[in-house]
Design a protein around this motif. Structure first.
Motif, PDB file in Angstrom:
ATOM      1  N   SER A  79       0.828  -1.215   0.000  1.00  0.00           N
ATOM      2  CA  SER A  79       0.000   0.000   0.000  1.00  0.00           C
ATOM      3  C   SER A  79       0.857   1.259   0.000  1.00  0.00           C
TER       4      SER A  79
ATOM      5  N   VAL B 173      -2.110   1.692  -3.497  1.00  0.00           N
ATOM      6  CA  VAL B 173      -3.354   0.932  -3.565  1.00  0.00           C
ATOM      7  C   VAL B 173      -3.151  -0.324  -2.727  1.00  0.00           C
TER       8      VAL B 173
ATOM      9  N   THR C  94      -7.202  -4.515  -3.453  1.00  0.00           N
ATOM     10  CA  THR C  94      -7.700  -3.742  -4.587  1.00  0.00           C
ATOM     11  C   THR C  94      -6.923  -4.083  -5.855  1.00  0.00           C
ATOM     12  N   TYR C  95      -5.611  -4.189  -5.738  1.00  0.00           N
ATOM     13  CA  TYR C  95      -4.780  -4.540  -6.885  1.00  0.00           C
ATOM     14  C   TYR C  95      -5.175  -5.914  -7.426  1.00  0.00           C
TER      15      TYR C  95
END
Length: 155
Positions: A85, A90, A94-95
């Motif tokens: 992060s 990110v 989420t990635y």
């Protein structure tokens, strides 16, 4: 500030800022998922970040890929998550979900049915896949398939 009152790190900061702008511009133009690694990552951790990204990029269909990261890389989940992060801007989750969605789009555009795509991505049901796809794409998978066919016929 780095330009007007330079210090020993100003050149590196300005170089990284320009790289980030270029990367953001290219991503916005190509509308591709994040695959360029953050230039300000600590050098000794860059290899780990690159390996994390490569692993997630290479296993989008493996639903438990995130859970396997600590055992695979020898670091705790919170450490990997915080490192990723901080460097990438990110979260790992989420990635990974972005990569899964991009893979789903490729499968659907390549002619796989919604059912096949849900099975490849190891969803429990077609409905769960459809909900997840709609939440990310804004359209159901069937509409995405139709739009892909139209785009291909126009080009």
């Amino acid at each position: 500030q780095n330009y007007l009152n330079p210090d020993e790190f100003s050149t590196a900061r300005m170089t990284d800022a320009v790289r980030q702008l270029l990367i953001a511009s290219v991503r916005a133009h190509r509308q591709t998922p994040m695959r360029v690694y953050h230039p300000t990552a600590v050098p000794e951790k860059s290899r780990l970040l690159a390996e994390l990204c490569a692993y997630l990029d290479g296993h989008p269909a493996q639903i438990d890929a995130l859970a396997q990261l600590p055992a695979r890389f020898g670091y705790s989940a919170p450490y990997l998550s915080a490192l990723f992060s901080d460097a990438m801007g990110v979260s790992l989750r989420t990635y990974f979900l972005t990569q899964r969605h991009a893979y789903a789009c490729r499968l659907l555009a390549d002619g796989h049915s919604v059912t096949e795509t849900a099975q490849i991505l190891q969803y429990n049901s077609i409905h769960a896949f459809s909900r997840a796809f709609r939440a990310r794409a804004g359209v159901p998978p069937s509409d995405y398939i139709q739009n892909s066919k139209k785009e291909r016929s126009l080009s």
